[in-house]
Design an enzyme around this catalytic site. Structure first.
Site, PDB file in Angstrom:
ATOM      1  N   GLY A 125      -1.174  21.609  64.456  1.00  0.00           N
ATOM      2  CA  GLY A 125      -2.383  22.326  64.044  1.00  0.00           C
ATOM      3  C   GLY A 125      -2.090  23.803  63.866  1.00  0.00           C
ATOM      4  O   GLY A 125      -0.963  24.184  63.525  1.00  0.00           O
ATOM      5  N   GLY A 136      -1.795  26.129  68.949  1.00  0.00           N
ATOM      6  CA  GLY A 136      -0.483  25.847  69.536  1.00  0.00           C
ATOM      7  C   GLY A 136      -0.119  26.827  70.644  1.00  0.00           C
ATOM      8  O   GLY A 136       0.477  26.456  71.653  1.00  0.00           O
ATOM      9  N   GLU A 186       4.085  21.650  66.148  1.00  0.00           N
ATOM     10  CA  GLU A 186       4.265  21.728  64.698  1.00  0.00           C
ATOM     11  C   GLU A 186       3.041  22.484  64.179  1.00  0.00           C
ATOM     12  O   GLU A 186       1.977  21.920  64.010  1.00  0.00           O
ATOM     13  CB  GLU A 186       4.376  20.315  64.125  1.00  0.00           C
ATOM     14  CG  GLU A 186       5.075  20.266  62.802  1.00  0.00           C
ATOM     15  CD  GLU A 186       4.112  19.945  61.696  1.00  0.00           C
ATOM     16  OE1 GLU A 186       3.814  20.895  60.928  1.00  0.00           O
ATOM     17  OE2 GLU A 186       3.647  18.802  61.606  1.00  0.00           O
ATOM     18  N   CYS A 210       0.742  21.495  55.884  1.00  0.00           N
ATOM     19  CA  CYS A 210       1.411  22.627  56.546  1.00  0.00           C
ATOM     20  C   CYS A 210       2.653  23.011  55.767  1.00  0.00           C
ATOM     21  O   CYS A 210       3.168  24.111  55.932  1.00  0.00           O
ATOM     22  CB  CYS A 210       1.681  22.337  58.012  1.00  0.00           C
ATOM     23  SG  CYS A 210       2.517  20.825  58.271  1.00  0.00           S
TER      24      CYS A 210
HETATM   25  C1  UN1 Z   1       1.635  18.346  57.738  1.00  0.00           C
HETATM   26  O1  UN1 Z   1       1.103  18.912  56.794  1.00  0.00           O
HETATM   27  O2  UN1 Z   1       1.216  18.513  58.915  1.00  0.00           O
HETATM   28  O3  UN1 Z   1       6.383  17.105  54.270  1.00  0.00           O
HETATM   29  C2  UN1 Z   1       2.734  17.366  57.612  1.00  0.00           C
HETATM   30  C3  UN1 Z   1       5.191  16.845  54.053  1.00  0.00           C
HETATM   31  C4  UN1 Z   1       4.623  15.641  54.764  1.00  0.00           C
HETATM   32  C5  UN1 Z   1       4.140  15.996  56.129  1.00  0.00           C
HETATM   33  C6  UN1 Z   1       3.244  17.183  56.217  1.00  0.00           C
HETATM   34  N1  UN1 Z   1       5.626  14.611  54.848  1.00  0.00           N
HETATM   35  O4  UN1 Z   1       4.492  17.498  53.310  1.00  0.00           O
END
Ligand code: UN1
Length: 515
Positions: free
Chosen positions: A247, A252, A269, A303
């Site tokens: 998040g 975090g 993450e 992310c």
């Molecule tokens: C995320 O956005 O938390 O590499 C994970 C990627 C995906 C995972 C994203 N396999 O964009």
């Protein structure tokens, strides 16, 4: 909404009493939350999909007792048998792939192909974890003492808490849970309050399999749906030797502090501020396609979304013109309708944060090339749909160093490749990065110790859409965790070093004489 049939097919509708879903689910126990009531809306049209009561810290105590009992059994079950559990879960995910993807689309607003891709990550990590269940290898190590040998063993760790975000409601749980289960750890999921039905779908799939495997405790796959208070209670509770959280950096930081306060482990993450360097040697056809998917895909809500395009100054004008043209023809709309490529933002708050970021960018000297406006035609009312934005701005404008979880692409320029790498590394986040270049020197430089400082550094592909086989995660404010492939399984185990004396003497290490 017409697609709610997927909830029946997946059996999620049995997990409620009246109109309210259960918030505490351990396979043995199904309870209503004892906290305040909340409901989750679909970002597609704002319609309420589900109502829950928050599970409370007091309820966590009861669940923890079940998790501890489950661990005592699970840790003694041979790992390949735990792999069998995961294999069967993967089979079920394959069988219900379409329905699962629909739940993702309904709750997270993903277009169907991307939602299917997310379920595919779950399926793929099952296959990976099944193989891993026969490869929880340790080293054998030579001893300095005669008649001795040393070895390492990897042992189950204990109950693992997994706190997830709305944007990958199934894949992130699966990366953690499928590996954690083969490693012998019961998994407690606390999903995003924006995507609780995804959690129930995964729970139901796993429980269907567990019903057929009576030797494995059902609480191995548990769910608690609650708010921040529950998250804090989980982070501070010694039941969980490991808390895996995905998040925002703000969230975090809180989790990390609390878990560290009791000397537990956290696997984080968090935010990214991902950049792509486009060299003057780049294959621009490839680069263009990669940029559009990475920056506008998932409506900028990964992310790994591309947020900063670091372009050689000699090609920037032409590239921006072509990008703006592609952006202009991007179909924005209902993610359930085939052909649409950009679905809604998750909610109004997200829309407002995007608008604020664009205003701030303007104040900081940015030039909005295209996009940013709300789309209201040919989209369901009640959803927050936007045209992805492109902004030309200086690399050191403060807004460029922040992660705004929306489709805004900042275009920056560079002269020398060293400068490009400096710009790439100057933000506090360190998740994903990419270079488009035909120069072997630039590509290697980018991946070298003096290159990108991110957890992911790609050449001639975009920043998003990583495969499950690699370790996923990043440095600096991204939190340092690595999940999914490679050796990430080790996070879910504890290492023991064993020294065995098979001789008749008792020599001490370091040649110490003690007599
Ligand atoms: C995320 O956005 O938390 O590499 C994970 C990627 C995906 C995972 C994203 N396999 O964009």
């Amino acid at each position: 909404m017409m697609t709610l049939a997927c909830l029946d097919t997946l059996g999620i509708n049995t997990l409620k009493d009246g109109d309210t879903y259960y918030s505490v689910l351990t396979g043995n126990t199904k309870l209503m939350g004892q906290g305040s009531t909340f409901s989750a809306q679909s970002p597609i049209d704002g319609v309420t999909l589900s109502t829950f009561n928050n599970a409370t810290p007091a309820q966590l105590e009861k669940v923890n007792a079940e998790l501890k009992d489950a661990f005592k059994v699970l840790r003694t079950i041979p790992a390949p048998r735990r792999g069998e559990l995961v294999r069967r879960i993967g089979d079920e995910a394959r069988k219900y792939k379409n329905e699962l993807a629909q739940v993702i689309s309904l709750e997270a607003g993903k277009i169907v192909p991307e939602a299917l891709g997310e379920v595919q990550e779950w399926i793929d990590v099952c296959d990976f974890a099944v193989g891993q269940s026969r490869m929880l290898h340790g080293l054998s190590i030579v001893s300095e003492r005669p008649g001795h040998r040393m070895m390492e063993q990897w042992q189950p760790l204990g109950p693992v808490a997994v706190i997830t975000a709305f944007n990958f409601p199934m894949a992130v749980w699966a990366w953690n849970a499928m590996l954690g289960l083969v490693c012998g750890d019961p998994i407690l999921l606390k999903p995003s309050e924006k995507a609780p039905l995804c959690a129930l779908a995964m729970y139901q799939i796993a429980q269907n399999v567990l019903a057929d495997m009576p030797d494995i405790p059902k609480a191995a796959v548990s769910v608690m749906i609650g708010d921040r208070e529950l998250g804090e209670a989980i982070a501070s509770n010694t039941t969980f030797p490991l808390v895996s959280a995905t998040g925002s950096t703000t969230m975090g930081r809180e989790v990390a502090k609390t878990v560290a306060g009791r000397l537990g482990r956290s696997l984080l993450e968090l935010g990214g501020n991902n950049a792509m360097i486009v060299s003057d040697t780049a294959d621009l056809e490839l680069a263009l396609r990669a940029i559009v998917f990475s920056a506008a895909g998932t409506a900028g809500q990964r992310c790994t979304t591309l947020r900063r395009l670091i372009t050689h100054e000699s090609i920037v004008d032409g590239l921006v013109e072509r990008l703006a043209k592609s952006y202009g023809s991007l179909p924005v709309g209902n993610p359930l309708i085939e052909g649409n490529l950009v679905g809604p933002l998750i909610d109004e708050g997200s829309f407002n944060r995007m608008q604020t970021a664009l205003d701030t960018a303007k104040k900081q000297g940015g030039d909005i090339i295209c996009g940013g406006e709300r789309v209201t035609e040919n989209v369901p009312a009640g959803g927050f749909y936007v045209r992805p934005a492109i902004v030309r701005i200086a690399h050191d404008a403060p807004i460029v160093h922040e992660e705004t979880f929306a489709p805004i692409l900042y275009v920056l320029t560079y002269r020398s490749f060293d400068e490009a790498i400096e710009i790439q590394n100057e933000v506090p986040q360190g998740l994903s990065s990419a270079v488009f270049t035909e120069s072997m020197r630039e590509a290697e430089m980018f991946m070298s110790p003096a290159g990108s400082d991110c957890g992911i550094a790609n050449v001639n592909i975009g920043t998003s859409g990583a495969e499950i086989g690699g370790a996923f995660g990043g440095e600096k404010e991204t939190g340092g965790g690595r999940e999914s492939g490679s050796d990430a399984w080790r996070n879910y185990m504890r290492r023991t070093t064993n020294t065995v004396n098979y001789g008749g003497d008792l020599p001490l290490a370091q040649g110490i004489v003690f007599e």
